[in-house]
Design a protein around this motif. Structure first.
Motif, PDB file in Angstrom:
ATOM      1  N   VAL A 286      -2.171  35.214 -28.395  1.00  0.00           N
ATOM      2  CA  VAL A 286      -1.256  35.934 -29.314  1.00  0.00           C
ATOM      3  C   VAL A 286       0.400  35.561 -28.347  1.00  0.00           C
ATOM      4  O   VAL A 286       1.648  35.247 -29.588  1.00  0.00           O
TER       5      VAL A 286
ATOM      6  N   SER B 294       1.615  31.504 -30.109  1.00  0.00           N
ATOM      7  CA  SER B 294       0.818  31.282 -31.305  1.00  0.00           C
ATOM      8  C   SER B 294       2.578  32.502 -32.112  1.00  0.00           C
ATOM      9  O   SER B 294       2.861  31.460 -32.911  1.00  0.00           O
ATOM     10  N   ARG B 295       3.134  33.339 -31.065  1.00  0.00           N
ATOM     11  CA  ARG B 295       4.386  33.841 -31.718  1.00  0.00           C
ATOM     12  C   ARG B 295       5.233  32.984 -31.793  1.00  0.00           C
ATOM     13  O   ARG B 295       6.522  32.808 -31.638  1.00  0.00           O
TER      14      ARG B 295
ATOM     15  N   CYS C  38       5.761  31.411 -37.773  1.00  0.00           N
ATOM     16  CA  CYS C  38       4.729  33.050 -37.418  1.00  0.00           C
ATOM     17  C   CYS C  38       6.060  34.100 -37.260  1.00  0.00           C
ATOM     18  O   CYS C  38       6.410  33.634 -36.611  1.00  0.00           O
TER      19      CYS C  38
ATOM     20  N   HIS D 241       2.423  39.082 -34.493  1.00  0.00           N
ATOM     21  CA  HIS D 241       0.830  38.343 -34.189  1.00  0.00           C
ATOM     22  C   HIS D 241       0.665  39.118 -33.601  1.00  0.00           C
ATOM     23  O   HIS D 241       1.609  39.160 -31.768  1.00  0.00           O
TER      24      HIS D 241
ATOM     25  N   PHE E   2      -6.699  41.938 -34.611  1.00  0.00           N
ATOM     26  CA  PHE E   2      -5.890  41.019 -34.762  1.00  0.00           C
ATOM     27  C   PHE E   2      -4.947  41.130 -36.183  1.00  0.00           C
ATOM     28  O   PHE E   2      -5.669  41.190 -37.014  1.00  0.00           O
TER      29      PHE E   2
ATOM     30  N   GLU F  43      -1.637  39.677 -37.915  1.00  0.00           N
ATOM     31  CA  GLU F  43      -0.916  38.205 -37.926  1.00  0.00           C
ATOM     32  C   GLU F  43      -0.185  38.034 -39.270  1.00  0.00           C
ATOM     33  O   GLU F  43      -0.623  38.236 -40.372  1.00  0.00           O
ATOM     34  N   GLN F  44       1.485  37.498 -39.014  1.00  0.00           N
ATOM     35  CA  GLN F  44       2.065  37.210 -40.642  1.00  0.00           C
ATOM     36  C   GLN F  44       2.479  35.837 -40.065  1.00  0.00           C
ATOM     37  O   GLN F  44       3.304  36.128 -39.347  1.00  0.00           O
ATOM     38  N   TRP F  45       2.372  35.262 -41.252  1.00  0.00           N
ATOM     39  CA  TRP F  45       2.859  33.755 -41.093  1.00  0.00           C
ATOM     40  C   TRP F  45       4.061  33.553 -42.532  1.00  0.00           C
ATOM     41  O   TRP F  45       3.661  34.366 -43.526  1.00  0.00           O
TER      42      TRP F  45
ATOM     43  N   HIS G 182      -1.278  26.319 -37.775  1.00  0.00           N
ATOM     44  CA  HIS G 182      -1.100  27.172 -35.924  1.00  0.00           C
ATOM     45  C   HIS G 182      -3.358  26.713 -36.252  1.00  0.00           C
ATOM     46  O   HIS G 182      -3.298  26.685 -35.525  1.00  0.00           O
TER      47      HIS G 182
ATOM     48  N   SER H 205      -5.333  26.957 -30.253  1.00  0.00           N
ATOM     49  CA  SER H 205      -5.673  27.910 -30.985  1.00  0.00           C
ATOM     50  C   SER H 205      -7.894  27.793 -31.267  1.00  0.00           C
ATOM     51  O   SER H 205      -8.462  28.500 -31.322  1.00  0.00           O
TER      52      SER H 205
ATOM     53  N   GLN I   2       9.304  41.276 -32.649  1.00  0.00           N
ATOM     54  CA  GLN I   2       7.995  41.062 -31.454  1.00  0.00           C
ATOM     55  C   GLN I   2       8.495  41.287 -29.867  1.00  0.00           C
ATOM     56  O   GLN I   2      10.159  41.006 -29.642  1.00  0.00           O
TER      57      GLN I   2
END
Length: 111
Positions: free
Chosen positions: A26, A29-30, A35, A38, A52, A54-56, A65, A71, A109
């Motif tokens: 996480v 990924s942020r 991103c 996440h 989980f 997530e917003q992309w 990603h 990943s 975040q």
């Protein structure tokens, strides 16, 4: 915006290891372009389940990603700690306005 939800059901003796791997994933990924959010969360009713959300920004960001070697390595590592295959769903989402505010807006975040 692309919304991703997923979960794993960790083996009882592997929950802490799965959570540690998930938090590492996480946090990494942020930092990726596109991103928006996440996170990993423990299910309040089933503590062995990690969820989980997530917003992309778009499909290209999500595809990038998925192409990151770390990943793919995360999915393999966490799957080995699970009692069943990981579950994931991907949605093309459009925020809607509810009561004068935009619902679904990404929140900042925390590191």
């Amino acid at each position: 915006m692309i919304l991703v939800t997923g979960s794993i059901l960790a083996k009882a003796d592997c929950v802490d290891a799965a959570l540690a791997l998930s938090l590492e994933h996480v946090h990494r990924s942020r930092q990726e372009p596109g991103c928006l959010a996440h996170g990993v969360h423990r299910d309040a009713e089933c503590p062995q389940r990690l969820v989980f959300v997530e917003q992309w920004a778009d499909q290209a960001a999500l595809a990038a990603h998925f192409a990151v070697p770390a990943s793919r390595a995360f999915v393999a590592a966490v799957a080995a700690l699970a009692t069943e295959p990981p579950h994931m769903e991907v949605f093309d989402a459009t925020p809607i306005h509810v009561g004068g505010t935009a619902a679904g807006r990404a929140r900042p975040q925390t590191p």
